[in-house]
Design a protein around this motif. Sequence first.
Motif, PDB file in Angstrom:
ATOM      1  N   LEU A   1     108.748   6.975  35.078  1.00 11.92           N
ATOM      2  CA  LEU A   1     108.188   6.400  33.856  1.00 11.92           C
ATOM      3  C   LEU A   1     106.666   6.336  33.937  1.00 11.92           C
ATOM      4  N   ASN A   2     106.148   5.905  35.072  1.00  7.84           N
ATOM      5  CA  ASN A   2     104.687   5.856  35.231  1.00  7.84           C
ATOM      6  C   ASN A   2     104.078   7.249  35.170  1.00  7.84           C
ATOM      7  N   LEU A   3     104.746   8.215  35.783  1.00  6.53           N
ATOM      8  CA  LEU A   3     104.230   9.584  35.795  1.00  6.53           C
ATOM      9  C   LEU A   3     104.199  10.160  34.391  1.00  6.53           C
ATOM     10  N   LEU A   4     105.217   9.863  33.595  1.00  4.78           N
ATOM     11  CA  LEU A   4     105.234  10.316  32.209  1.00  4.78           C
ATOM     12  C   LEU A   4     104.045   9.761  31.442  1.00  4.78           C
ATOM     13  N   MET A   5     103.755   8.473  31.636  1.00  4.75           N
ATOM     14  CA  MET A   5     102.614   7.859  30.961  1.00  4.75           C
ATOM     15  C   MET A   5     101.300   8.478  31.419  1.00  4.75           C
ATOM     16  N   LEU A   6     101.173   8.715  32.729  1.00  2.88           N
ATOM     17  CA  LEU A   6      99.946   9.314  33.253  1.00  2.88           C
ATOM     18  C   LEU A   6      99.711  10.693  32.645  1.00  2.88           C
ATOM     19  N   CYS A   7     100.768  11.482  32.506  1.00  2.00           N
ATOM     20  CA  CYS A   7     100.633  12.817  31.910  1.00  2.00           C
ATOM     21  C   CYS A   7     100.172  12.724  30.460  1.00  2.00           C
ATOM     22  N   GLN A   8     100.729  11.783  29.715  1.00  2.00           N
ATOM     23  CA  GLN A   8     100.339  11.636  28.315  1.00  2.00           C
ATOM     24  C   GLN A   8      98.887  11.157  28.185  1.00  2.00           C
ATOM     25  N   LEU A   9      98.508  10.209  29.034  1.00  2.00           N
ATOM     26  CA  LEU A   9      97.126   9.726  28.997  1.00  2.00           C
ATOM     27  C   LEU A   9      96.153  10.841  29.355  1.00  2.00           C
ATOM     28  N   TYR A  10      96.510  11.636  30.355  1.00  2.00           N
ATOM     29  CA  TYR A  10      95.614  12.701  30.792  1.00  2.00           C
ATOM     30  C   TYR A  10      95.434  13.746  29.696  1.00  2.00           C
ATOM     31  N   GLN A  11      96.529  14.128  29.036  1.00  2.00           N
ATOM     32  CA  GLN A  11      96.442  15.157  28.000  1.00  2.00           C
ATOM     33  C   GLN A  11      95.668  14.661  26.785  1.00  2.00           C
ATOM     34  N   SER A  12      95.678  13.349  26.561  1.00  7.03           N
ATOM     35  CA  SER A  12      94.916  12.822  25.426  1.00  7.03           C
ATOM     36  C   SER A  12      93.421  12.741  25.728  1.00  7.03           C
ATOM     37  N   ALA A  13      93.057  12.544  27.015  1.00  6.17           N
ATOM     38  CA  ALA A  13      91.638  12.440  27.393  1.00  6.17           C
ATOM     39  C   ALA A  13      91.464  12.982  28.814  1.00  6.17           C
ATOM     40  N   PRO A  14      91.398  14.317  28.980  1.00  5.92           N
ATOM     41  CA  PRO A  14      91.331  14.921  30.325  1.00  5.92           C
ATOM     42  C   PRO A  14      90.074  14.558  31.111  1.00  5.92           C
ATOM     43  N   THR A  15      89.016  14.150  30.431  1.00  9.47           N
ATOM     44  CA  THR A  15      87.761  13.870  31.139  1.00  9.47           C
ATOM     45  C   THR A  15      87.710  12.453  31.698  1.00  9.47           C
ATOM     46  N   GLU A  16      88.602  11.577  31.270  1.00 12.62           N
ATOM     47  CA  GLU A  16      88.586  10.193  31.736  1.00 12.62           C
ATOM     48  C   GLU A  16      89.400  10.050  33.021  1.00 12.62           C
ATOM     49  N   ASN A  17      88.976   9.104  33.853  1.00 11.05           N
ATOM     50  CA  ASN A  17      89.727   8.809  35.062  1.00 11.05           C
ATOM     51  C   ASN A  17      91.020   8.087  34.713  1.00 11.05           C
ATOM     52  N   LEU A  18      92.078   8.439  35.423  1.00 10.11           N
ATOM     53  CA  LEU A  18      93.370   7.812  35.175  1.00 10.11           C
ATOM     54  C   LEU A  18      93.385   6.390  35.732  1.00 10.11           C
ATOM     55  N   PRO A  19      94.115   5.473  35.097  1.00 12.43           N
ATOM     56  CA  PRO A  19      94.226   4.107  35.630  1.00 12.43           C
ATOM     57  C   PRO A  19      95.005   4.105  36.940  1.00 12.43           C
TER      58      PRO A  19
END
Length: 800
Positions: A291-309
């Motif tokens: 579940l966390n990995l799914l969220m990380l992938c979605q966050l990354y694709q929405s803003a690839p230049t930002e650091n992941l939480p």
Amino acid sequence: MAEDLVTELSLLFFIGLFVDDFKRPLILLFQWFFKVWFRMMDVSGLFKLTLFRYKITLRRSFHQIHAVYRRAGHSKDPYFIHLKISQNIDRFEKNSSEKPLESIDALQWLSRRAQKYILLTGPSGSGKTTLIRQLSLHLAQHKQFAEMVPIVISLSELGQQSFETYLTESLKAYSWIFYQYVQNKMKQGKCRLLFDGFDTILLEKRAEVIHGIKDLISKFPKCQIIVTTRLESLQATLFPSYFQVYEILELDAELRDQYIRENVKAAVHLHHLIQQINSNQDLQRLASRPLNLLMLCQLYQSAPTENLPDNRKLLYERWFNLMCQDRMEDNGLLACENQYSFELKKEIAGKVALEFLQNNTWRFSHRELVQKIIPFLDKKYFAQYTADCLITELTKGNRILRRVDSDEYKFTHSTFQAYFAAARLATLGKEEQAAIVQKFLLEESWREFFAFYVQCCDKPYKIIEKALRIKNPWLAGRLALHGIKRLDHDVCTSVFEQIIEQVSEKEAWFNPHQYQIIRELTDHGYEIRSEKGFNVALQILRQNPNLELKEWDRHFRIVGRENIDRQHPGMVYVPSGEFIYQKHELVSLPSYWIGRYLVTNEIFKPYVLEVGLHSFHEQFQEVWALEARSDRLKHPVRFINWFEAARFCNWLSKQQHLEPAFDEEANEFRPARNGYRLPSEQEWEKAAGWDAFQKSARLFPWGDDFNPNNCNNSVWIPAHDTHDVNKFERGHSFFGCYDMAGNVWEWTASNWGPEVKEFRVIRGGSCVDYHTSDFHCTMRRLNLPHLREGFLGFRLARSG
């Protein structure tokens, strides 16, 4: 013929309706007729149409499970991670000669029906529901399981109704004919009942559900039953002992990268995302749950230049913010923007989550939702309409709530409720926060809540101190792991020490959560300082059957800890205890420190510069110009005799304000002093060949089989020269010492024996040796202390 029989029976039935004497026998006759009819349908294949419809329903429900977490406009084709499971040894019979199953592919193993009754456990977000859905789909689609009927029963929707009624209604939901067919298959053992979400049942209903499952087993002994639950919920229940417990394992790097490749389409983004996760230890832990990995992938694709939480609180906050920015789709036909702010919806979700969590419920009616929302609205005369719009956005647009039936809702995932409740409590007054912590800290259903709370509240150490005061150090350890970046180093060290004090060294047990706490706290730099603490940690690790010794590298922070208190640079700790010396003698040694690597030219160079090269023998002076080159600084120092090695130990001790251990007048070492010295040959052998897991002596530092790729040797190909001391990564001993076989022989502090005191023992073999016996951990050779050789060096030791 069959048509005439049906006609006659129908005529008798209608006549019997008006004649009381005919009613009872006709009812029995028709019951017999329907039983024969269902058997004929099963054999003749007339039931295929109903099964086909059922498979379509399964497929749709599986798509819905995944679509809940997908952003609008994204592909609806679900991708499933092939999770791995292993047998939970807490429930495994310790006296059994059978070994627990190691890590295996969950879907393939569960499909084979290796066990009849299974409890499938795992933490929140580990993929239990998705695995059950995928298993049912796998059984329904593949030809080899054509006769098997998988039925998924979601226990999260049980509510207040009885288990028996809910089960019957769930089976009849497809059709009355299907219900009769399933009962027949259950008797034949060709049906699998998959009960998902036992941990979501109300506490007062759990005993009833377990009793209902026992009744099913007694009525249908051939039917397979699988129940999913969180591990902590399992510990508080009384499932029968014949249920085998399996735990879903965390995603390893291979499965994690495989999932990313399937979900991130852009190749550039794909490589960068994998690199970002693999380079950050906190992100790796976070991404170990699907579940966390799914969220990380979605966050990354929405803003690839930002650091992941890199913690779950930030992850959930940013993901919910992303969902609130997304467009809402209604059955793929209508699309509209979110009308209400992220802050408003977070506040509403927090109030709803906290209040219903306090009431120990996971479902709430539409009317209850509206009542919670109205106080947040400014325009009261549009309150009902506005509340309905907010519920629609939270449900269809933001994927936070899910409609269970026509009038009831629940959070899409239990961790969503825990996060919003924790975020809400952190904004309340101190007294209210303290009251809830006091009341619910030990409640099993609140564990996820407190995991988020230590990341949301102002003073996380307060709640950890509370757990320590009630003498629950393992709970404190779990909370410390979640809030580790917000805690003072001394707080975590105190937690660690109190955890150790709660465990008897002789009765240390293994538990996956205890193992995780000890491993992760040490990975973050929180140290096991005491000898007892080290031995307890070693005992707990030793009882873990899934820990492969070949992967021991990642546990060096616990066993063979380097530079643990900043006073032992480059050294590892060997705890006190007995070991088998020279294959037959049982020897007990106190704790001590020993060099992870041989003393190198780089370490020896400052000593040469201080005392002057002229102080050494001509032979050493001749080779030093070559050895001091930059490309050979990591090579072991050589052409050093025993006395020069001893004097170097004293020089290094004085540099660090320690008491020199070498007595130059008596020409021997004093182990009672705290300075550096040469190891005794017994200390050397224990560090080289003793396996503290197996309680046995190894033939070679890495194991019992010689591998020429694990050390610098000339067994197959002549070496002729030394190598960097850290080159052979797989050649380390159990305690983490390198080059204890090969490279150069090593001086020890020990005399050869009482009759030949003038000789010193050397151990370990060198790069020019070509007999495998030279590299045995028990191999002893002797040398005069004033002699120097081209393939003879030394490593440091210190008393514990």
